[in-house]
Design a protein around this motif. Structure first.
Motif, PDB file in Angstrom:
ATOM      1  N   ARG A   1     -20.763  13.428  30.203  1.00 26.75           N
ATOM      2  CA  ARG A   1     -19.896  12.339  30.653  1.00 26.75           C
ATOM      3  C   ARG A   1     -18.501  12.523  30.070  1.00 26.75           C
ATOM      4  O   ARG A   1     -18.334  13.160  29.030  1.00 26.75           O
ATOM      5  CB  ARG A   1     -20.462  10.972  30.258  1.00 26.75           C
ATOM      6  N   PRO A   2     -17.482  11.956  30.723  1.00 25.95           N
ATOM      7  CA  PRO A   2     -16.119  12.056  30.191  1.00 25.95           C
ATOM      8  C   PRO A   2     -15.857  10.969  29.147  1.00 25.95           C
ATOM      9  O   PRO A   2     -16.494   9.913  29.150  1.00 25.95           O
ATOM     10  CB  PRO A   2     -15.252  11.846  31.431  1.00 25.95           C
ATOM     11  N   ARG A   3     -14.921  11.244  28.259  1.00 27.15           N
ATOM     12  CA  ARG A   3     -14.487  10.269  27.262  1.00 27.15           C
ATOM     13  C   ARG A   3     -12.972  10.327  27.175  1.00 27.15           C
ATOM     14  O   ARG A   3     -12.381  11.398  27.313  1.00 27.15           O
ATOM     15  CB  ARG A   3     -15.107  10.565  25.889  1.00 27.15           C
ATOM     16  N   ARG A   4     -12.356   9.169  26.914  1.00 28.63           N
ATOM     17  CA  ARG A   4     -10.903   9.120  26.765  1.00 28.63           C
ATOM     18  C   ARG A   4     -10.554   8.295  25.532  1.00 28.63           C
ATOM     19  O   ARG A   4     -11.189   7.287  25.240  1.00 28.63           O
ATOM     20  CB  ARG A   4     -10.230   8.504  27.996  1.00 28.63           C
ATOM     21  N   TYR A   5      -9.517   8.748  24.836  1.00 28.32           N
ATOM     22  CA  TYR A   5      -9.037   8.054  23.647  1.00 28.32           C
ATOM     23  C   TYR A   5      -7.523   7.887  23.730  1.00 28.32           C
ATOM     24  O   TYR A   5      -6.812   8.790  24.197  1.00 28.32           O
ATOM     25  CB  TYR A   5      -9.346   8.849  22.380  1.00 28.32           C
ATOM     26  N   LEU A   6      -7.038   6.752  23.250  1.00 23.39           N
ATOM     27  CA  LEU A   6      -5.612   6.563  23.029  1.00 23.39           C
ATOM     28  C   LEU A   6      -5.267   7.203  21.688  1.00 23.39           C
ATOM     29  O   LEU A   6      -5.902   6.913  20.671  1.00 23.39           O
ATOM     30  CB  LEU A   6      -5.273   5.073  22.998  1.00 23.39           C
ATOM     31  N   ILE A   7      -4.283   8.107  21.676  1.00 23.28           N
ATOM     32  CA  ILE A   7      -3.852   8.738  20.429  1.00 23.28           C
ATOM     33  C   ILE A   7      -2.950   7.750  19.690  1.00 23.28           C
ATOM     34  O   ILE A   7      -1.927   7.316  20.212  1.00 23.28           O
ATOM     35  CB  ILE A   7      -3.101  10.050  20.702  1.00 23.28           C
ATOM     36  N   VAL A   8      -3.334   7.397  18.470  1.00 24.90           N
ATOM     37  CA  VAL A   8      -2.586   6.424  17.679  1.00 24.90           C
ATOM     38  C   VAL A   8      -1.837   7.091  16.535  1.00 24.90           C
ATOM     39  O   VAL A   8      -0.804   6.591  16.089  1.00 24.90           O
ATOM     40  CB  VAL A   8      -3.534   5.326  17.143  1.00 24.90           C
ATOM     41  N   GLY A   9      -2.325   8.223  16.056  1.00 24.24           N
ATOM     42  CA  GLY A   9      -1.638   8.873  14.944  1.00 24.24           C
ATOM     43  C   GLY A   9      -2.224  10.226  14.635  1.00 24.24           C
ATOM     44  O   GLY A   9      -3.315  10.581  15.094  1.00 24.24           O
ATOM     45  N   ALA A  10      -1.490  10.991  13.844  1.00 22.78           N
ATOM     46  CA  ALA A  10      -1.941  12.291  13.351  1.00 22.78           C
ATOM     47  C   ALA A  10      -1.151  12.582  12.091  1.00 22.78           C
ATOM     48  O   ALA A  10       0.058  12.382  12.054  1.00 22.78           O
ATOM     49  CB  ALA A  10      -1.714  13.391  14.392  1.00 22.78           C
TER      50      ALA A  10
ATOM     51  N   ASP B   1      -0.838  20.007  20.829  1.00 23.51           N
ATOM     52  CA  ASP B   1      -2.229  20.459  20.880  1.00 23.51           C
ATOM     53  C   ASP B   1      -2.729  20.930  19.518  1.00 23.51           C
ATOM     54  O   ASP B   1      -3.859  20.628  19.115  1.00 23.51           O
ATOM     55  CB  ASP B   1      -2.372  21.598  21.891  1.00 23.51           C
ATOM     56  N   ALA B   2      -1.891  21.679  18.791  1.00 24.02           N
ATOM     57  CA  ALA B   2      -2.330  22.260  17.520  1.00 24.02           C
ATOM     58  C   ALA B   2      -2.694  21.201  16.492  1.00 24.02           C
ATOM     59  O   ALA B   2      -3.487  21.464  15.585  1.00 24.02           O
ATOM     60  CB  ALA B   2      -1.240  23.173  16.960  1.00 24.02           C
ATOM     61  N   GLU B   3      -2.132  19.998  16.612  1.00 24.52           N
ATOM     62  CA  GLU B   3      -2.449  18.936  15.662  1.00 24.52           C
ATOM     63  C   GLU B   3      -3.870  18.426  15.834  1.00 24.52           C
ATOM     64  O   GLU B   3      -4.439  17.835  14.909  1.00 24.52           O
ATOM     65  CB  GLU B   3      -1.464  17.781  15.824  1.00 24.52           C
ATOM     66  N   LEU B   4      -4.453  18.633  17.015  1.00 32.53           N
ATOM     67  CA  LEU B   4      -5.804  18.137  17.272  1.00 32.53           C
ATOM     68  C   LEU B   4      -6.864  19.221  17.202  1.00 32.53           C
ATOM     69  O   LEU B   4      -8.056  18.935  17.347  1.00 32.53           O
ATOM     70  CB  LEU B   4      -5.863  17.443  18.638  1.00 32.53           C
ATOM     71  N   VAL B   5      -6.459  20.464  16.989  1.00 32.57           N
ATOM     72  CA  VAL B   5      -7.440  21.538  16.862  1.00 32.57           C
ATOM     73  C   VAL B   5      -8.094  21.453  15.487  1.00 32.57           C
ATOM     74  O   VAL B   5      -7.415  21.393  14.463  1.00 32.57           O
ATOM     75  CB  VAL B   5      -6.775  22.915  17.047  1.00 32.57           C
TER      76      VAL B   5
ATOM     77  N   ASN C   1       0.854  -1.186   0.000  1.00 36.50           N
ATOM     78  CA  ASN C   1       0.000   0.000   0.000  1.00 36.50           C
ATOM     79  C   ASN C   1       0.891   1.238   0.000  1.00 36.50           C
ATOM     80  O   ASN C   1       1.675   1.436   0.929  1.00 36.50           O
ATOM     81  CB  ASN C   1      -0.892  -0.015   1.241  1.00 36.50           C
ATOM     82  N   PRO C   2       0.797   2.111  -1.019  1.00 40.73           N
ATOM     83  CA  PRO C   2       1.689   3.274  -1.067  1.00 40.73           C
ATOM     84  C   PRO C   2       1.315   4.372  -0.074  1.00 40.73           C
ATOM     85  O   PRO C   2       2.121   5.269   0.171  1.00 40.73           O
ATOM     86  CB  PRO C   2       1.534   3.774  -2.506  1.00 40.73           C
ATOM     87  N   ASN C   3       0.119   4.303   0.492  1.00 39.20           N
ATOM     88  CA  ASN C   3      -0.331   5.346   1.421  1.00 39.20           C
ATOM     89  C   ASN C   3      -0.888   4.735   2.706  1.00 39.20           C
ATOM     90  O   ASN C   3      -2.061   4.927   3.047  1.00 39.20           O
ATOM     91  CB  ASN C   3      -1.400   6.223   0.762  1.00 39.20           C
ATOM     92  N   PRO C   4      -0.075   4.007   3.454  1.00 35.70           N
ATOM     93  CA  PRO C   4      -0.566   3.456   4.722  1.00 35.70           C
ATOM     94  C   PRO C   4      -0.704   4.575   5.750  1.00 35.70           C
ATOM     95  O   PRO C   4      -0.091   5.641   5.606  1.00 35.70           O
ATOM     96  CB  PRO C   4       0.534   2.476   5.117  1.00 35.70           C
ATOM     97  N   PRO C   5      -1.498   4.380   6.790  1.00 34.34           N
ATOM     98  CA  PRO C   5      -1.625   5.424   7.814  1.00 34.34           C
ATOM     99  C   PRO C   5      -0.325   5.599   8.585  1.00 34.34           C
ATOM    100  O   PRO C   5       0.318   4.619   8.975  1.00 34.34           O
ATOM    101  CB  PRO C   5      -2.743   4.899   8.721  1.00 34.34           C
ATOM    102  N   ALA C   6       0.083   6.837   8.779  1.00 30.15           N
ATOM    103  CA  ALA C   6       1.260   7.140   9.595  1.00 30.15           C
ATOM    104  C   ALA C   6       0.812   7.226  11.049  1.00 30.15           C
ATOM    105  O   ALA C   6       0.006   8.089  11.403  1.00 30.15           O
ATOM    106  CB  ALA C   6       1.904   8.445   9.146  1.00 30.15           C
ATOM    107  N   MET C   7       1.323   6.338  11.883  1.00 27.51           N
ATOM    108  CA  MET C   7       0.909   6.275  13.277  1.00 27.51           C
ATOM    109  C   MET C   7       2.071   6.661  14.192  1.00 27.51           C
ATOM    110  O   MET C   7       3.186   6.890  13.734  1.00 27.51           O
ATOM    111  CB  MET C   7       0.386   4.867  13.591  1.00 27.51           C
ATOM    112  N   ARG C   8       1.780   6.750  15.477  1.00 27.69           N
ATOM    113  CA  ARG C   8       2.792   7.137  16.458  1.00 27.69           C
ATOM    114  C   ARG C   8       2.668   6.268  17.698  1.00 27.69           C
ATOM    115  O   ARG C   8       1.607   5.734  17.997  1.00 27.69           O
ATOM    116  CB  ARG C   8       2.633   8.607  16.867  1.00 27.69           C
TER     117      ARG C   8
END
Length: 353
Positions: free
Chosen positions: A307-316, A225-229, A130-137
């Motif tokens: 209610r609160p919510r939480r996510y694991l950041i996998v990529g941006a 922070d700016a990556e998620l705005v 795949n030439p465009n796989p998701p870039a993760m962190r």
């Protein structure tokens, strides 16, 4: 059972023998690879986002010299510098290889450098890439940040399936690339399908190897922070058709969309809309919320009025069309970056512009 030789041996050029003691005193391979592409067009820091130099100053020094990789005990060192481990599971042979490539100077545009190396190196020597796989962190063991991507590819000669992970670890003023290759061989029929069920099992060895990876700087969040705005939306749908005992058919479907508008002032708005049930008689639902958001380490926390919510950041990063995206994994008792968890639980939220 003979094991297929990895195509990625072309990358390895051993200098001064298979291994040597690096300046920090830890055992490291002095292995050269090929740097992918020119970085003269790298965009550098995004507006409002910390530059790599600013990030390095804001963080704490990590591994002396910027990087170290100590292979787990029991892994064999090959003459060409690779580390390898193999084991049998019933009558099947599973294996994982680990190898280092040449350092990539500069910490800017980690996403772009990762994908260029993936296309030019992995894409050149494997089929069905795949030439465009998701870039993760993710973080490595001492808290340094790494960019990574992974996919199942095919050996060009024998047609066997392998799972390749390419990772760029931040190391002071450079990236240190690592490649992990998972393999599967079976004497029976249906090897390709059996291999697809083996990746979660052999990935345990990848995580074992990552315990020996250390980079620098440390103490910084996985994303700025700016990556998620922005205004981000995730949507999904699925349908199934059933045959009834009376000779007819019926179809059920599930479809929903989630929208987050994350403000620069750390406030957010949340909207959910979905439908499920038998087509023609589906049940619809919606929900909304608002509150504040924050990033700590690799966790996005949304403190809502309801209610609160939480996510694991996998990529941006950016889609091939240039739109920004973030990859998030909803809170789960067994959060992980195993292949099965990524394919089942990770959600890609794409910005509206």
């Amino acid at each position: 059972m003979a094991r297929p030789k990895s195509p990625l041996v072309w990358i390895l050029i051993v200098v001064g023998g298979a291994s040597a003691l690096c300046c920090s005193g830890t055992l490291g391979l002095m292995v050269l690879g090929l740097i992918s592409g020119s970085d003269t067009d790298s965009p550098g820091a995004v507006a409002g986002m910390a530059s790599p130099a600013d990030r390095a100053r804001a963080g704490k020094p990590g591994e002396p010299g910027g990087f170290a990789f100590d292979a787990p005990q029991g892994w064999k060192t090959q003459a060409d510098g690779r580390f390898i481990t193999e084991w049998t599971d019933s009558s099947n042979l599973l294996g994982v290889e680990a190898l280092r490539l040449q350092s990539v100077p500069g910490l800017e545009d980690g996403e772009g450098k990762l994908l260029r190396m993936w296309r030019e190196r992995v894409g050149a020597d494997w089929a069905d890439v795949n030439p465009n796989p998701p870039a993760m962190r993710r973080f490595v063991t001492n808290g340094a940040r790494a960019f990574f991507t992974a996919a199942v590819v095919t050996h060009k000669t024998n047609g066997k399936s392998f799972r390749v992970t390419l990772m760029l670890v931040e190391a002071d003023t450079r990236f240190e690339p690592l490649v992990f290759i998972q393999s599967f061989s079976s004497p029976g029929a249906g090897e390709a399908m059996s291999a697809s069920f083996s990746w979660n099992t052999s990935h345990q060895k990848v995580e074992e190897a990552l315990k020996g990876v250390r980079g620098s700087p440390v103490g910084l969040p996985l994303a700025d922070d700016a990556e998620l705005v922005g205004d981000f939306t995730y949507s999904t749908s699925s349908a199934a058709q059933w045959a009834t005992a009376y000779g007819g058919t019926t179809m059920t479907a599930v479809s929903y969309a989630v929208q987050y508008i994350l403000g620069a002032d750390h406030t957010y708005q949340y909207k959910y809309s979905g439908a499920s049930g038998v087509v023609g008689a589906m049940t619809f639902g919606s929900e909304d919320d608002r509150g504040t958001w924050s990033i700590h380490h690799d966790i996005l926390t949304l403190t809502g009025e309801k209610r609160p919510r939480r996510y694991l950041i996998v990529g941006a990063g950016h889609t091939p069309e240039g739109k920004r995206f973030v990859i998030l994994m909803p809170e789960h008792p067994r959060w992980s970056l195993y292949p099965g968890a990524l394919s089942q639980d990770a959600q890609m939220f794409v910005a509206t512009q």
